[in-house]
Design a protein around this motif. Structure first.
Motif, PDB file in Angstrom:
ATOM      1  N   VAL A  39       0.854  -1.326   0.037  1.00  0.00           N
ATOM      2  CA  VAL A  39       0.088   0.058  -0.152  1.00  0.00           C
ATOM      3  C   VAL A  39       0.889   1.231  -0.001  1.00  0.00           C
ATOM      4  CG1 VAL A  39      -1.536   1.347   1.361  1.00  0.00           C
ATOM      5  CG2 VAL A  39      -2.118  -1.067   1.087  1.00  0.00           C
ATOM      6  N   VAL A  40       1.914   1.198   0.780  1.00  0.00           N
ATOM      7  CA  VAL A  40       2.921   2.277   0.846  1.00  0.00           C
ATOM      8  C   VAL A  40       3.236   2.624  -0.648  1.00  0.00           C
ATOM      9  CG1 VAL A  40       5.092   3.196   1.642  1.00  0.00           C
ATOM     10  CG2 VAL A  40       3.580   2.279   3.224  1.00  0.00           C
ATOM     11  N   TYR A  41       3.902   1.330  -1.182  1.00  0.00           N
ATOM     12  CA  TYR A  41       4.421   1.700  -2.613  1.00  0.00           C
ATOM     13  C   TYR A  41       3.034   2.368  -3.507  1.00  0.00           C
ATOM     14  CZ  TYR A  41       5.915   0.781  -7.406  1.00  0.00           C
ATOM     15  OH  TYR A  41       6.273   0.735  -8.699  1.00  0.00           O
ATOM     16  N   ALA A  42       2.138   1.844  -3.552  1.00  0.00           N
ATOM     17  CA  ALA A  42       0.931   1.787  -4.312  1.00  0.00           C
ATOM     18  C   ALA A  42       0.593   3.298  -4.302  1.00  0.00           C
ATOM     19  CB  ALA A  42      -0.281   0.856  -4.244  1.00  0.00           C
ATOM     20  N   GLU A  43       0.511   3.692  -3.203  1.00  0.00           N
ATOM     21  CA  GLU A  43       0.047   5.140  -2.554  1.00  0.00           C
ATOM     22  C   GLU A  43       0.863   6.130  -3.247  1.00  0.00           C
ATOM     23  OE1 GLU A  43      -2.905   6.322  -1.618  1.00  0.00           O
ATOM     24  OE2 GLU A  43      -3.883   4.319  -1.818  1.00  0.00           O
ATOM     25  N   ALA A  44       2.152   6.018  -3.288  1.00  0.00           N
ATOM     26  CA  ALA A  44       3.185   6.675  -3.516  1.00  0.00           C
ATOM     27  C   ALA A  44       3.147   6.850  -5.033  1.00  0.00           C
ATOM     28  CB  ALA A  44       4.632   6.278  -2.860  1.00  0.00           C
ATOM     29  N   ILE A  45       3.001   5.804  -5.606  1.00  0.00           N
ATOM     30  CA  ILE A  45       2.892   5.750  -7.100  1.00  0.00           C
ATOM     31  C   ILE A  45       1.815   6.692  -7.496  1.00  0.00           C
ATOM     32  CG2 ILE A  45       2.504   4.638  -9.017  1.00  0.00           C
ATOM     33  CD1 ILE A  45       5.325   4.300  -8.163  1.00  0.00           C
ATOM     34  N   ALA A  46       0.490   6.299  -6.943  1.00  0.00           N
ATOM     35  CA  ALA A  46      -0.751   6.939  -7.303  1.00  0.00           C
ATOM     36  C   ALA A  46      -0.580   8.530  -7.021  1.00  0.00           C
ATOM     37  CB  ALA A  46      -1.825   6.487  -6.466  1.00  0.00           C
ATOM     38  N   ALA A  47       0.406   8.955  -5.937  1.00  0.00           N
ATOM     39  CA  ALA A  47       0.417  10.321  -5.660  1.00  0.00           C
ATOM     40  C   ALA A  47       1.507  11.042  -6.769  1.00  0.00           C
ATOM     41  CB  ALA A  47       0.854  10.468  -4.190  1.00  0.00           C
ATOM     42  N   GLY A  48       2.025  10.125  -7.729  1.00  0.00           N
ATOM     43  CA  GLY A  48       3.065  10.755  -8.737  1.00  0.00           C
ATOM     44  C   GLY A  48       4.298  10.662  -8.169  1.00  0.00           C
ATOM     45  N   VAL A  49       4.738   9.924  -7.069  1.00  0.00           N
ATOM     46  CA  VAL A  49       6.158   9.772  -6.731  1.00  0.00           C
ATOM     47  C   VAL A  49       6.741   8.871  -7.734  1.00  0.00           C
ATOM     48  CG1 VAL A  49       7.672   8.706  -4.733  1.00  0.00           C
ATOM     49  CG2 VAL A  49       5.564  10.016  -4.396  1.00  0.00           C
ATOM     50  N   PRO A  50       8.141   9.342  -8.394  1.00  0.00           N
ATOM     51  CA  PRO A  50       8.553   8.147  -9.061  1.00  0.00           C
ATOM     52  C   PRO A  50       8.977   6.711  -8.636  1.00  0.00           C
ATOM     53  CG  PRO A  50       9.771  10.276  -8.873  1.00  0.00           C
ATOM     54  CD  PRO A  50       8.834  10.343  -7.777  1.00  0.00           C
ATOM     55  N   HIS A  51       8.851   5.746  -9.477  1.00  0.00           N
ATOM     56  CA  HIS A  51       8.898   4.405  -9.073  1.00  0.00           C
ATOM     57  C   HIS A  51      10.158   4.094  -8.077  1.00  0.00           C
ATOM     58  CE1 HIS A  51       9.794   0.098  -9.296  1.00  0.00           C
ATOM     59  NE2 HIS A  51      10.690   0.317  -9.815  1.00  0.00           N
ATOM     60  N   VAL A  52      11.223   4.687  -8.444  1.00  0.00           N
ATOM     61  CA  VAL A  52      12.515   4.349  -7.654  1.00  0.00           C
ATOM     62  C   VAL A  52      12.290   5.003  -6.152  1.00  0.00           C
ATOM     63  CG1 VAL A  52      15.083   4.725  -7.048  1.00  0.00           C
ATOM     64  CG2 VAL A  52      14.099   4.183  -9.585  1.00  0.00           C
ATOM     65  N   LEU A  53      11.722   5.959  -6.048  1.00  0.00           N
ATOM     66  CA  LEU A  53      11.536   6.537  -4.384  1.00  0.00           C
ATOM     67  C   LEU A  53      10.423   5.778  -4.051  1.00  0.00           C
ATOM     68  CD1 LEU A  53      12.106   8.746  -2.728  1.00  0.00           C
ATOM     69  CD2 LEU A  53      10.769  10.428  -3.785  1.00  0.00           C
ATOM     70  N   ALA A  54       9.410   5.562  -4.606  1.00  0.00           N
ATOM     71  CA  ALA A  54       8.256   4.767  -4.084  1.00  0.00           C
ATOM     72  C   ALA A  54       8.637   3.334  -3.634  1.00  0.00           C
ATOM     73  CB  ALA A  54       7.130   4.645  -5.133  1.00  0.00           C
ATOM     74  N   GLN A  55       9.567   2.819  -4.252  1.00  0.00           N
ATOM     75  CA  GLN A  55      10.092   1.511  -3.894  1.00  0.00           C
ATOM     76  C   GLN A  55      11.154   1.542  -2.666  1.00  0.00           C
ATOM     77  OE1 GLN A  55      12.720  -0.218  -7.097  1.00  0.00           O
ATOM     78  NE2 GLN A  55      12.062  -2.336  -6.658  1.00  0.00           N
TER      79      GLN A  55
END
Length: 81
Positions: A39-55
């Motif tokens: 969920v942390v990853y998915a929410e970060a991606i949904a908020a526009g955070v780049p993949h590497v940072l979300a990961q």
């Protein structure tokens, strides 16, 4: 069979049951943490955070929950100091 043998057998059975319960409890906690990490990853991606940072965010969360006494130190991938 003596009383000591019966007592040892009883204690051994209780220990086995407690260990099994602990394994199940820890397994349930790990599954919940894995879901939350996703969920942390998915929410970060949904908020526009780049993949590497979300990961990295998800990885940091996982590491802190699984090993709260360990500090996560990012290594310098560019070679800059």
């Amino acid at each position: 069979m003596t009383n000591a043998d019966g007592f040892d057998e009883l204690i051994s059975g209780i220990e086995t049951e407690m260990n099994q319960a602990l394994i199940e409890k820890r397994g349930t906690a790990v599954v919940a943490l894995a879901r939350i990490t996703g969920v942390v990853y998915a929410e970060a991606i949904a908020a526009g955070v780049p993949h590497v940072l979300a990961q990295e965010m998800a990885t940091d969360y996982w590491a802190k929950e699984m090993h709260p006494q360990v500090a996560v130190v990012a290594d310098d991938q560019d070679g800059d100091e």
